[in-house]
Design an enzyme around this catalytic site. Structure first.
Site, PDB file in Angstrom:
ATOM      1  N   TYR A 151      -7.400  15.319   8.507  1.00 25.64           N
ATOM      2  CA  TYR A 151      -6.314  15.157   7.527  1.00 25.64           C
ATOM      3  C   TYR A 151      -5.442  16.419   7.492  1.00 25.64           C
ATOM      4  O   TYR A 151      -4.206  16.322   7.547  1.00 25.64           O
ATOM      5  CB  TYR A 151      -6.937  14.880   6.150  1.00 25.64           C
ATOM      6  CG  TYR A 151      -5.937  14.737   5.031  1.00 25.64           C
ATOM      7  CD1 TYR A 151      -5.276  13.529   4.821  1.00 25.64           C
ATOM      8  CD2 TYR A 151      -5.668  15.801   4.164  1.00 25.64           C
ATOM      9  CE1 TYR A 151      -4.375  13.384   3.780  1.00 25.64           C
ATOM     10  CE2 TYR A 151      -4.765  15.668   3.117  1.00 25.64           C
ATOM     11  CZ  TYR A 151      -4.119  14.456   2.930  1.00 25.64           C
ATOM     12  OH  TYR A 151      -3.216  14.326   1.898  1.00 25.64           O
ATOM     13  N   LYS A 155      -1.339  16.912   8.202  1.00 23.61           N
ATOM     14  CA  LYS A 155      -0.394  17.375   7.176  1.00 23.61           C
ATOM     15  C   LYS A 155       0.274  18.691   7.604  1.00 23.61           C
ATOM     16  O   LYS A 155       1.453  18.900   7.319  1.00 23.61           O
ATOM     17  CB  LYS A 155      -1.088  17.488   5.817  1.00 23.61           C
ATOM     18  CG  LYS A 155      -1.546  16.135   5.266  1.00 23.61           C
ATOM     19  CD  LYS A 155      -0.381  15.149   5.052  1.00 23.61           C
ATOM     20  CE  LYS A 155      -0.799  13.848   4.411  1.00 23.61           C
ATOM     21  NZ  LYS A 155       0.308  12.916   4.197  1.00 23.61           N
TER      22      LYS A 155
HETATM   23  N1  LIG Z   1      -3.639  11.948  -4.285  1.00 26.05           N
HETATM   24  C1  LIG Z   1      -3.500  13.221  -4.043  1.00 26.05           C
HETATM   25  O1  LIG Z   1      -4.014  14.082  -4.784  1.00 26.05           O
HETATM   26  C2  LIG Z   1      -2.696  13.699  -2.867  1.00 26.05           C
HETATM   27  C3  LIG Z   1      -2.672  15.089  -2.633  1.00 26.05           C
HETATM   28  C4  LIG Z   1      -1.915  15.565  -1.569  1.00 26.05           C
HETATM   29  C5  LIG Z   1      -1.201  14.674  -0.780  1.00 26.05           C
HETATM   30  N2  LIG Z   1      -1.251  13.334  -1.028  1.00 26.05           N
HETATM   31  C6  LIG Z   1      -0.461  12.465  -0.164  1.00 26.05           C
HETATM   32  O2  LIG Z   1       0.237  11.528  -0.966  1.00 26.05           O
HETATM   33  C7  LIG Z   1       0.398  10.285  -0.256  1.00 26.05           C
HETATM   34  C8  LIG Z   1      -0.157   9.131  -1.085  1.00 26.05           C
HETATM   35  O3  LIG Z   1      -1.548   9.352  -1.266  1.00 26.05           O
HETATM   36  P1  LIG Z   1      -2.427   8.520  -2.309  1.00 26.05           P
HETATM   37  O4  LIG Z   1      -3.314   9.500  -2.966  1.00 26.05           O
HETATM   38  O5  LIG Z   1      -1.579   7.636  -3.110  1.00 26.05           O
HETATM   39  O6  LIG Z   1      -3.333   7.662  -1.298  1.00 26.05           O
HETATM   40  P2  LIG Z   1      -4.046   6.237  -1.492  1.00 26.05           P
HETATM   41  O7  LIG Z   1      -4.324   5.998  -2.921  1.00 26.05           O
HETATM   42  O8  LIG Z   1      -5.159   6.222  -0.523  1.00 26.05           O
HETATM   43  O9  LIG Z   1      -2.890   5.210  -1.033  1.00 26.05           O
HETATM   44  C9  LIG Z   1      -2.445   5.227   0.300  1.00 26.05           C
HETATM   45  C10 LIG Z   1      -1.395   4.151   0.476  1.00 26.05           C
HETATM   46  O10 LIG Z   1      -1.014   4.141   1.863  1.00 26.05           O
HETATM   47  C11 LIG Z   1      -1.128   2.802   2.358  1.00 26.05           C
HETATM   48  N3  LIG Z   1      -1.430   2.808   3.782  1.00 26.05           N
HETATM   49  C12 LIG Z   1      -2.495   3.369   4.405  1.00 26.05           C
HETATM   50  N4  LIG Z   1      -2.447   3.132   5.709  1.00 26.05           N
HETATM   51  C13 LIG Z   1      -1.301   2.412   5.933  1.00 26.05           C
HETATM   52  C14 LIG Z   1      -0.715   1.862   7.079  1.00 26.05           C
HETATM   53  N5  LIG Z   1      -1.265   1.995   8.290  1.00 26.05           N
HETATM   54  N6  LIG Z   1       0.458   1.186   6.949  1.00 26.05           N
HETATM   55  C15 LIG Z   1       1.041   1.015   5.736  1.00 26.05           C
HETATM   56  N7  LIG Z   1       0.505   1.525   4.606  1.00 26.05           N
HETATM   57  C16 LIG Z   1      -0.660   2.208   4.706  1.00 26.05           C
HETATM   58  C17 LIG Z   1      -2.221   2.176   1.489  1.00 26.05           C
HETATM   59  O11 LIG Z   1      -2.091   0.786   1.397  1.00 26.05           O
HETATM   60  P3  LIG Z   1      -2.874  -0.286   2.310  1.00 26.05           P
HETATM   61  O12 LIG Z   1      -4.302   0.128   2.360  1.00 26.05           O
HETATM   62  O13 LIG Z   1      -2.581  -1.583   1.608  1.00 26.05           O
HETATM   63  O14 LIG Z   1      -2.193  -0.216   3.628  1.00 26.05           O
HETATM   64  C18 LIG Z   1      -1.874   2.767   0.131  1.00 26.05           C
HETATM   65  O15 LIG Z   1      -0.844   2.026  -0.487  1.00 26.05           O
HETATM   66  C19 LIG Z   1      -0.321  10.492   1.073  1.00 26.05           C
HETATM   67  O16 LIG Z   1       0.611  10.893   2.061  1.00 26.05           O
HETATM   68  C20 LIG Z   1      -1.288  11.622   0.789  1.00 26.05           C
HETATM   69  O17 LIG Z   1      -1.644  12.314   1.941  1.00 26.05           O
HETATM   70  C21 LIG Z   1      -1.997  12.823  -2.045  1.00 26.05           C
END
Ligand SMILES: NC(=O)c1ccc[n+]([C@@H]2O[C@H](COP(=O)([O-])OP(=O)(O)OC[C@H]3O[C@@H](n4cnc5c(N)ncnc54)[C@H](OP(=O)(O)O)[C@@H]3O)[C@@H](O)[C@H]2O)c1
Length: 230
Positions: A151, A155
């Site tokens: 990961y 990033k």
């Molecule tokens: N949460 C945090 O604290 C955090 C911190 C730093 C960065 N981020 C970044 O923020 C972003 C959102 O993260 P999150 O925490 O919301 O993650 P999450 O809850 O795991 O949600 C990920 C989303 O991406 C979709 N997805 C995954 N693979 C996909 C694919 N191949 N095609 C289309 N959609 C896909 C998933 O939907 P499906 O499974 O339906 O495809 C889901 O809607 C990411 O880029 C993550 O790296 C999050």
């Protein structure tokens, strides 16, 4: 920028993508979103009427993104704001224990998926010389920890790729890497376990992150950004 903006969000089915979609729509903007979960996309279509537009698309598959982009660009035109949000995280493990398939999946979605979306949507934005591209990075795109090497690698790559892209865009556009902060989503639960519940919910985060995203403009091109609220 128009008052009612067209916002394209990948990974709209849950987590930050879903919360952003709901908040953008509440503020009167149009959301065009994708995710892999058919059930979640059907729910979103029921909840939010056209011109909002939700589709089952796997961003890791270039042909699926190409077909989706063709349809969206002809019916909606280029997005004003493109949020490359979809991503996966590997299960916590030392790098030498990460199976080859799992490593590839993380690269395919977090890195190649972002480029697939850029490849098929950005030419129309460049032709109009307008629009903002936000590539979701992470704290782990600027620092690193044990057990999340795949990961982190993606990033850190997003940070470099976005910086290069920012230097290729015409004036009037912007590309920025965004660290959203730390928010209680499925992804956070995968790496932080029970400790994730002490972080804000996606909907609470979106209340401050969405206005921040709407304020990003050409003057921010290439800036490393961090969203408030996480
Ligand atoms: N949460 C945090 O604290 C955090 C911190 C730093 C960065 N981020 C970044 O923020 C972003 C959102 O993260 P999150 O925490 O919301 O993650 P999450 O809850 O795991 O949600 C990920 C989303 O991406 C979709 N997805 C995954 N693979 C996909 C694919 N191949 N095609 C289309 N959609 C896909 C998933 O939907 P499906 O499974 O339906 O495809 C889901 O809607 C990411 O880029 C993550 O790296 C999050």
């Amino acid at each position: 920028m128009p008052a009612n903006r067209k916002i394209l969000i990948t990974g709209v089915s849950r987590g930050l993508g879903r919360a952003m979609a709901e908040e953008f729509i509440r503020l009167g903007h149009t959301v065009i979103g994708c995710g892999r979960s058919e059930k979640a996309i059907i729910e979103l279509k029921k909840q939010f009427a056209p011109p909002n537009d939700f589709a089952v698309v796997d961003v890791a598959l270039d042909e699926q993104v190409a077909t989706w982009a063709k349809r969206i660009l002809s019916s909606h035109g280029p997005p004003d704001l493109l949020l490359n949000n979809a991503a996966l995280i590997n299960r916590n493990a030392p790098l030498w224990e990460v199976p080859a398939k799992e490593f590839s999946d993380v690269i395919d979605v977090n890195l190649k998926g972002v480029v697939n979306v850029i490849r098929h949507f950005v030419p129309a934005m460049v032709a109009r010389r307008a629009g903002v591209i936000v590539n979701f990075s992470s704290g782990w795109g600027r620092s690193a920890d044990a057990e999340v090497a795949p990961y982190c690698a993606t990033k850190w790559a997003i940070e470099g790729l976005t910086n290069s892209l920012s230097q290729e865009l015409p004036s009037g556009m912007a590309a920025v890497p965004l660290n959203p902060g730390i928010i209680d989503t499925d992804m956070l639960r995968s790496s932080f376990g029970g400790a994730s519940s002490s972080y804000p919910s996606p909907s609470r985060w979106a209340k401050s992150a969405v206005p921040f995203l709407l304020n990003i403009s050409a003057r921010d091109n290439g800036r490393q950004m961090t969203a408030p609220g996480g």
